[in-house]
Design an enzyme around this catalytic site. Structure first.
Site: not given
Ligand code: FUB
Length: 442
Positions: A33, A202
């Site tokens: 991320d 997301e």
């Molecule tokens: O890193 C945990 C989760 O996985 C993140 O919050 C999402 O965006 C995905 O990358």
């Protein structure tokens, strides 16, 4: 006093990591991320820190206990400034939740605001908190409570040109709200970001360029996450869907998560893949590739590369396995040590004339006098190193006798005086299979 000493301990270690200019950019730990931000002419990377889970409950899931921050001035050499926040030093976070997910960091009026999701004590789901500092690398002091009115993950904050700030996050769709000038409270009720195609989304990342606002996000259009975007004329939207920035990965990692940043006149896409963890895609690694725009402001699709973006010094270990081009036959990469993937990769040529190219090698102004390579081969072979492609001038021929499967350092005297920035082409021109760990020049 105790707390103060603890904070200092968290921020003193700075370590050089990821030297080499290729993907993944951090080579001694998992980094997911990746949010890249430019502060005072330096690029800072705020990733999540995946770890193999020490607790049974999360063995097959994301597991993150803390955050590191990294910086670079050339996107080749990266410094790890150490841990800036842990699940144990945030008053509202459940200490054993291992849920320090995707963060962001912005600066306003000289204060750095680090936004991070985590699991609240005694609560359910995720909240988003803020920690503040006087420098991009901390020490960061967490607010006692998470931001009221925000439930979700993946915060992204945009400080607009007029100084107004907006927060975007995901969880039950994509939401946004304006922040108060104090940057730690909402000024408006959260509202859903509308007008995006259906499918799981997301990781919102919003930026402005030339008066246009880009709402970018990972999106499951088919099987795994690609990176998609919409554009609008205001940070509040509406945003109109435009298309994809990066296709879903053909192998490996279900998630992708990114940020987009301009640095020294070039735009970059930071994203992640599970390079060091081929069998478990919850241990990911940050990558970067160049990004550019069409004349109408739309984004040109980015192809994920292993080569990445940095310039590689000819006198450093050039990792050909991070190639910019590889022959579609007779050449493949593999881990050096599958039991410890952080040792990196090897490139094997097993067919005569199979080759690889590696771009942007800087030889400087003084000609090199020696080629060295860490190689192994059962039956022996000759590697030919050229500059500027498979028909380019030959820099050196490296003949390697059978090594009995052991790694050896082979040497050759260059036939050419090479200076400046070069693309290298390396191929097997005689003999049987040869594996290469690295090559370098002296
Ligand atoms: O890193 C945990 C989760 O996985 C993140 O919050 C999402 O965006 C995905 O990358």
């Amino acid at each position: 006093m105790k707390k103060r000493i603890f904070t200092l301990l968290l921020t003193t270690a700075t370590v050089a990591v990821g030297v080499g200019a290729q993907n993944p950019i951090i080579s001694d730990q998992f980094t997911a991320d990746p949010t890249a931000r430019v502060f005072d002419g330096k690029l800072y990377l705020y990733p999540s820190h995946d770890i193999p889970s020490p607790i049974e409950r999360l063995k097959e899931w994301f597991c993150m206990a803390d955050y590191h921050v990294f910086s670079s001035t050339n996107l080749t050499d990266w410094t790890d400034h150490g841990v800036i926040l842990t699940q144990n030093n945030v008053p509202w976070v459940q200490p054993d939740s291992y849920a320090m997910w995707a963060p962001d960091c912005v600066v306003k009026d000289g204060t750095y605001y680090f936004y991070f999701p985590s699991a609240p004590k005694g609560g359910r789901g995720f909240a988003i908190g803020v920690a503040t500092a006087d420098t991009p690398v901390g020490p960061f002091t967490p607010q006692p409570e998470p931001i009221k009115g925000v439930t979700g993950i993946d915060p992204c904050v945009l400080v607009d040109k007029d100084g107004e700030a907006y927060i975007y996050w995901s969880g039950r769709g994509m939401s946004m709200a304006k922040l108060k000038p104090n940057m730690v409270e909402l000024a408006t009720e959260p509202k859903q970001v509308e007008g995006l195609p259906a499918g799981f989304k997301e990781g919102p990342y919003v930026f402005e360029r030339g008066g246009k606002y880009y709402f970018t996000y990972p999106w499951v259009q088919d099987k795994t996450e690609n990176l998609a975007y919409a554009m609008g004329d205001s940070p509040r939207g509406p945003f109109t869907f435009q298309g994809l920035i990066m296709d879903e990965s053909p192998v490996g990692c279900w998630t992708n998560h990114h940020s987009i940043t301009e640095y020294n006149g070039q735009w970059y896409l930071f994203y992640h893949h599970n390079d060091y963890s081929p069998r478990f895609d919850k241990n990911r690694s940050a990558r970067v590739d160049s990004l550019s725009f069409n004349a109408d402001g739309t984004i040109k699709k980015v192809k994920a590369t292993l080569r990445g973006v940095g310039i590689t010094d000819a006198r450093s270990k050039i990792q050909l396995d991070r190639y910019s081009w590889l022959a579609p036959y007779g050449a493949y990469i593999d881990y050096l040590n599958p039991a410890n993937t952080f040792e990196g990769w090897q490139l094997t040529f097993n067919r005569t004339d199979a080759g690889a190219r590696y771009s942007d090698v800087e030889f400087g102004t003084h000609p090199v006098r020696l080629l060295k390579a860490r190689v192994r081969t059962d039956k022996g072979g000759t590697l030919t190193v050229r500059k500027g492609g498979e028909k380019g001038d030959i820099i050196a021929r490296l003949s390697v006798k059978p090594t009995g499967g052991a790694w050896v350092e082979a040497r050759a005297i260059p036939l050419l005086s090479v200076t400046g920035r070069q693309e290298l082409h390396v191929s097997l021109t005689e003999g049987q299979a040869v594996s290469v760990d690295w090559i370098t020049f002296e």
